[in-house]
Design a protein around this motif. Structure first.
Motif, mmCIF file in Angstrom:
data_model
loop_
_atom_site.group_PDB
_atom_site.id
_atom_site.type_symbol
_atom_site.label_atom_id
_atom_site.label_comp_id
_atom_site.label_asym_id
_atom_site.label_seq_id
_atom_site.Cartn_x
_atom_site.Cartn_y
_atom_site.Cartn_z
ATOM 1 N N LEU A 215 4.078 10.840 10.227
ATOM 2 C CA LEU A 215 5.426 10.297 10.227
ATOM 3 C C LEU A 215 5.449 8.785 10.446
ATOM 4 O O LEU A 215 6.178 8.065 9.753
ATOM 5 C CB LEU A 215 6.268 10.998 11.298
ATOM 6 N N THR A 216 4.667 8.284 11.395
ATOM 7 C CA THR A 216 4.711 6.843 11.686
ATOM 8 C C THR A 216 4.309 6.029 10.464
ATOM 9 O O THR A 216 4.922 4.998 10.151
ATOM 10 C CB THR A 216 3.802 6.503 12.873
ATOM 11 N N GLU A 217 3.303 6.483 9.756
ATOM 12 C CA GLU A 217 2.870 5.780 8.542
ATOM 13 C C GLU A 217 3.974 5.821 7.481
ATOM 14 O O GLU A 217 4.251 4.808 6.816
ATOM 15 C CB GLU A 217 1.591 6.412 7.991
ATOM 16 N N ASP A 218 4.614 6.969 7.345
ATOM 17 C CA ASP A 218 5.688 7.127 6.360
ATOM 18 C C ASP A 218 6.860 6.207 6.674
ATOM 19 O O ASP A 218 7.392 5.506 5.786
ATOM 20 C CB ASP A 218 6.135 8.591 6.351
ATOM 21 N N LEU A 219 7.289 6.178 7.936
ATOM 22 C CA LEU A 219 8.389 5.307 8.325
ATOM 23 C C LEU A 219 8.061 3.846 8.039
ATOM 24 O O LEU A 219 8.906 3.079 7.562
ATOM 25 C CB LEU A 219 8.686 5.483 9.822
ATOM 26 N N THR A 220 6.815 3.476 8.306
ATOM 27 C CA THR A 220 6.405 2.085 8.078
ATOM 28 C C THR A 220 6.405 1.755 6.597
ATOM 29 O O THR A 220 6.856 0.669 6.184
ATOM 30 C CB THR A 220 5.015 1.841 8.689
ATOM 31 N N ASP A 221 5.886 2.666 5.791
ATOM 32 C CA ASP A 221 5.898 2.455 4.342
ATOM 33 C C ASP A 221 7.317 2.214 3.840
ATOM 34 O O ASP A 221 7.582 1.288 3.051
ATOM 35 C CB ASP A 221 5.302 3.664 3.619
ATOM 36 N N LYS A 222 8.245 3.058 4.295
ATOM 37 C CA LYS A 222 9.635 2.930 3.844
ATOM 38 C C LYS A 222 10.249 1.617 4.332
ATOM 39 O O LYS A 222 11.011 0.960 3.599
ATOM 40 C CB LYS A 222 10.452 4.119 4.351
ATOM 41 N N ALA A 223 9.935 1.216 5.557
ATOM 42 C CA ALA A 223 10.486 -0.024 6.102
ATOM 43 C C ALA A 223 9.979 -1.237 5.330
ATOM 44 O O ALA A 223 10.735 -2.172 5.035
ATOM 45 C CB ALA A 223 10.129 -0.146 7.581
ATOM 46 N N ILE A 224 8.688 -1.219 4.981
ATOM 47 C CA ILE A 224 8.115 -2.337 4.224
ATOM 48 C C ILE A 224 8.760 -2.447 2.852
ATOM 49 O O ILE A 224 9.137 -3.543 2.404
ATOM 50 C CB ILE A 224 6.586 -2.153 4.110
ATOM 51 N N VAL A 225 8.906 -1.322 2.171
ATOM 52 C CA VAL A 225 9.514 -1.330 0.836
ATOM 53 C C VAL A 225 10.955 -1.834 0.919
ATOM 54 O O VAL A 225 11.402 -2.644 0.092
ATOM 55 C CB VAL A 225 9.453 0.078 0.210
ATOM 56 N N TRP A 226 11.691 -1.353 1.927
ATOM 57 C CA TRP A 226 13.096 -1.768 2.052
ATOM 58 C C TRP A 226 13.197 -3.265 2.273
ATOM 59 O O TRP A 226 14.010 -3.949 1.630
ATOM 60 C CB TRP A 226 13.767 -1.015 3.195
ATOM 61 N N ALA A 227 12.400 -3.809 3.182
ATOM 62 C CA ALA A 227 12.491 -5.241 3.495
ATOM 63 C C ALA A 227 12.108 -6.096 2.288
ATOM 64 O O ALA A 227 12.760 -7.109 1.999
ATOM 65 C CB ALA A 227 11.597 -5.572 4.686
ATOM 66 N N ARG A 228 11.073 -5.699 1.582
ATOM 67 C CA ARG A 228 10.661 -6.457 0.394
ATOM 68 C C ARG A 228 11.751 -6.427 -0.674
ATOM 69 O O ARG A 228 12.057 -7.445 -1.301
ATOM 70 C CB ARG A 228 9.356 -5.891 -0.152
ATOM 71 N N GLN A 229 12.322 -5.249 -0.869
ATOM 72 C CA GLN A 229 13.389 -5.132 -1.863
ATOM 73 C C GLN A 229 14.595 -5.962 -1.455
ATOM 74 O O GLN A 229 15.218 -6.647 -2.289
ATOM 75 C CB GLN A 229 13.791 -3.667 -2.015
ATOM 76 N N GLN A 230 14.930 -5.944 -0.192
ATOM 77 C CA GLN A 230 16.086 -6.700 0.282
ATOM 78 C C GLN A 230 15.900 -8.191 0.038
ATOM 79 O O GLN A 230 16.811 -8.868 -0.440
ATOM 80 C CB GLN A 230 16.305 -6.413 1.776
ATOM 81 N N LYS A 231 14.705 -8.702 0.341
ATOM 82 C CA LYS A 231 14.460 -10.132 0.145
ATOM 83 C C LYS A 231 14.292 -10.487 -1.335
ATOM 84 O O LYS A 231 14.627 -11.605 -1.756
ATOM 85 C CB LYS A 231 13.218 -10.565 0.935
#
Length: 791
Positions: A215-231
């Protein structure tokens, strides 16, 4: 609204009121006098930074190496080297209250989260329902033009609102102010096979444990993708990201290679570990130079007095926890690294724990923590624990470490999670990193601060006022104090000078360096604990100006000072809805006696195929009573296989299903023992009614009962369940009709092979007297009548 402020921008009223366009109205858009200002989206002030709030779970002050602990957290150390450590930062001593206080900038009783949602009562400070006069920070930021997202744990939704019918006003993407949410609802989750939501939609994990899911790896993957997409899509728009993994809350689960790194490193036990950590903390400067290591309380067992045969298991529990925290640090490091291009102007709060380390795992720890929550800790004998030593941390465990390790992870302070009276329950190491806003690198801040200070700090950093109106509702003021004054002045006089504490009636007050505290309840005594009268609680007094760790009780030397602080606690308690104090136990679990709503009312419930991911609070409670489960199924020509209905999972629950064409009922007790009753013959082809009746023995909680299976009213099987779970099956597993999600109650099928091969037309659960049927058959007309009556 542009990034340049103008007099028309009213950020104290949200949503920001629209300004009517001005200019000459012409007939023809080609007219040279036609002129309108360009459309501009709402944006925060130009200087507003990105904000990342990282909140870990159940990590004490003395766990992370960044604050002297034995768990390697190199990424926290790196973050601290580029920022500052807050060594006197405090939480509420429990998860949901800390989270609601953090997100709102108000004390936990002010926002009705005096306890966890599962024990909410009708008292104003304990309802778990957020007043609309206290809008959360993410909503304020979103309405000011921030992008907002949450990843991980959300334990702030009232339990009767956790189903797929909502209401979703308390969910992150409902009224919580987050535009995107990926995580779980509730207090904890299986790291290998979690119950996940994207927004308000339940989803399955993208991989299986066998494929390397965590789960921790999955949450991190999603957070990284979201932040990159946002910027990438809105680089001029700052973000607010709230990253709150389930780590390191039980179950303690982590890949084996991380556990192996700690083999043998805790053989010295928890008493010695406290001494080692204490010396490291002195060297790091995260405690005062004259700080005293507080002694072990008599309620806790010394390491040397533990059963020698059990010590290898106790060591393994701590090895798993340390690995879990280092693994979490690794993935947080990935997230921080991914923000490299914008990290200089990202205000990062890394709060290492939402409370002190958890002592909810009994004095010997647990292979399945649900045993203790059901008052059945004795079922996990030392022999059983020893037999499972190599499984701790893996997908077949749901473990928790022993009380002694929790105490050691709160070094140098007294007590643990739940004990809001003492710093061991409430003081959590915190790192603040903001290169553009904090000049010093690797510094320390010793001003008293609290989780309610985060929201006003963020708003001051963003140059956004606290709103006076949100969606037409007048807002109450923030109760926290901005920490911004201390960012670049380590010697600044502290501004958060008074703070009350209360959790499970453990209570305390901090005022200008002094603290008065009283412990009322012991965390690991889950039920049956004799509670003293509140007026009989013994208060202690500490002078924090000379006593960093609450080691020298001055109550007898300064009785007048103690009385002053006791009165001040009472004043604050009245002010913030702490009263009435409530130390009831069983009564708060029962919605009727607690005074909170129940989603499901009455003794019968109809469910249909395809319904799934239903929390325990979304289904009638079959525990400690007789019940019947009746289903109508269509069986194909080659017979039926798969789940009709299942509740819970690998670590406790029950399932009515078909195996080799025959109906089976399995009751799984804590993943330790199970009872399976099978029908004598196959379910008839075509439309058939499959019924299971459970006759409870009575005489207390968690007793056994007789099971009878029927096809179309005819008995086809009989058996016995010798023991049941009296309080809870799981904090994360759910109820599913026609299949089973998550882990499975029985090994007779997997989640991927669980789907019923025919059709489940309906399932009805009946309780108590309503479960009694002389014909053991549910007449279709009666089923329809009851269904209509419940509308």
């Amino acid at each position: 609204m542009g990034t340049t402020e103008s007099p028309e921008v009213r950020r104290d009223i949200l949503p920001i009121p629209d300004v009517a366009p001005s200019g000459l109205t012409t007939y023809d858009a080609k007219d040279p006098d036609t002129s309108y200002p360009p459309i501009k989206d709402v944006r925060p002030p130009a200087t507003a930074p990105n904000v990342l709030v990282i909140l870990l779970d159940d990590v004490g002050f003395g766990a992370s190496s960044a604050f002297g602990g034995p768990c390697a957290t190199p990424n926290f150390e790196k973050l601290a080297a580029g920022g500052v450590k807050y060594n006197r930062f405090h939480t509420t001593a429990l998860c949901a209250p800390t989270r609601q206080a953090l997100l709102t900038g108000r004390n936990h009783h002010s926002v009705s989260m005096g306890n966890i949602t599962e024990t909410a009562t009708a008292a104003p400070g304990y309802t778990s329902v957020l007043p609309n006069t206290k809008a959360p920070l993410p909503l304020t930021l979103k309405l000011n033009g921030y992008s907002t997202a949450q990843f991980g744990k959300c334990h702030e939704v009232p339990v009767w609102q956790t189903s797929q019918v909502g209401p979703f006003t308390a969910w992150p993407t409902g009224g919580g102010g987050f535009e995107y949410f990926y995580g779980f609802i509730g207090g904890e989750n299986n790291q290998w096979d979690p119950a996940l939501y994207e927004g308000t939609t339940p989803i399955e994990p993208p991989k299986t444990p066998a494929e390397g899911y965590h789960l921790t790896e999955d949450l991190t993957d999603k957070a990284i993708v979201w932040a990159r997409q946002q910027k990438a899509l809105a680089p001029d728009k700052p973000f607010f990201m709230y990253y709150a993994p389930g780590a390191c809350h039980a179950p303690h689960q982590v890949p084996q290679e991380w556990i192996d790194k700690y083999r043998g490193k805790f053989a010295h036990g928890w008493d010695r570990q406290r001494e080692i950590t204490f010396e490291r903390q002195k060297e790091l400067g995260v405690i005062g130079p004259d700080a005293v290591l507080t002694p072990r309380d008599p309620e806790m067992t010394a390491w040397d007095d533990m059963d020698p045969a059990l010590k290898p298991v106790l060591e393994r529990e701590m090895e798993v926890y340390a690995a879990f925290l280092e693994h979490t640090d690794h993935h947080i490091g990935r997230l921080i690294d991914s923000l490299g291009p914008v990290l200089d102007d990202t205000l990062v709060f890394c709060i290492i724990g939402d409370n002190g380390a958890s002592a909810e795992g009994t004095e010997q720890g647990a292979f399945n923590e649900m045993a203790n929550f059901n008052g059945m800790a004795a079922i996990e004998t030392p022999e059983f624990m020893t037999s499972k030593i190599d499984e701790f941390g893996g997908e077949h465990s749901y473990g928790h470490y022993a009380v002694g390790w929790a105490w050691a992870m709160d070094t140098p302070y007294q007590w643990t999670k739940q004990v809001a009276s003492h710093w061991g329950g409430t003081r959590n190491g915190t790192i603040v990193h903001w290169p553009k806003g904090i000049k010093e690198k690797g510094g320390h801040r010793n001003q008293f601060s609290h989780v309610i200070d985060i929201a006003p700090t963020v708003l001051e950093a963003a140059n956004i006022p606290a709103p006076t109106l949100v969606n037409g509702v007048l807002q109450s003021p923030y109760e926290g104090t901005s920490m911004l004054y201390s960012f670049n002045d380590p010697e600044a006089a502290e501004r958060h000078t008074t703070q009350y504490f209360e959790m499970f009636c453990n209570r305390g007050i901090y005022h200008k360096g002094w603290s008065a505290v009283t412990k009322h309840r012991t965390p690991w005594a889950m039920s049956g604990q004799a509670m003293p009268a509140f007026d009989d609680d013994v208060w202690e007094l500490y002078d924090g100006n000379s006593d960093w760790t609450q080691a020298n009780d001055l109550a007898k030397e300064h009785p007048q000072k103690l009385h002053e602080l006791q009165r001040l606690w009472l004043i604050e308690a009245v002010k913030y809805n702490v009263l009435p104090l409530d130390d009831r136990q069983i009564e708060r679990i029962n919605p009727d006696t607690a005074g909170r709503p129940s989603l499901i009312k009455g003794n019968s419930q109809m469910l249909y195929e395809g319904m799934g991911r239903l929390s325990e609070n979304s289904v009638v409670n079959i525990k400690n009573k007789s019940f019947a489960v009746t289903s109508e199924v269509d069986v194909p020509a080659d017979g039926a296989e798969g789940v009709i209905i299942a509740q819970g999972g690998r670590f406790g629950g029950w399932s009515l299903y078909a195996k080799d064409g025959r109906a089976r009922f399995c009751y799984n007790v804590l993943g330790i023992t199970s009872f399976t009753i099978e029908a004598d013959n196959a379910i008839p082809l075509g439309t058939a009614q499959v019924r299971m009746e459970f006759g409870y023995d009575g005489g207390g909680v968690g007793k056994g009962g007789d099971v009878t299976l029927y096809y179309d009213g005819t008995e086809v099987g009989r058996g016995r369940v010798e023991q049941t779970q009296g309080f809870i099956f799981s904090a994360d597993e759910t109820t599913d009709v026609g299949y089973e999600s998550g882990t499975t109650v029985t090994s007779d099928y997997t989640a991927h092979t669980s789907r019923f091969t025919g059709k489940v037309n309906w399932v009805r659960i009946d309780l108590g007297d309503d479960a009694v049927d002389a014909d053991h058959y549910l007449d279709p007309h009666e089923r329809f009548r009851i269904a209509i009556a419940r509308q």
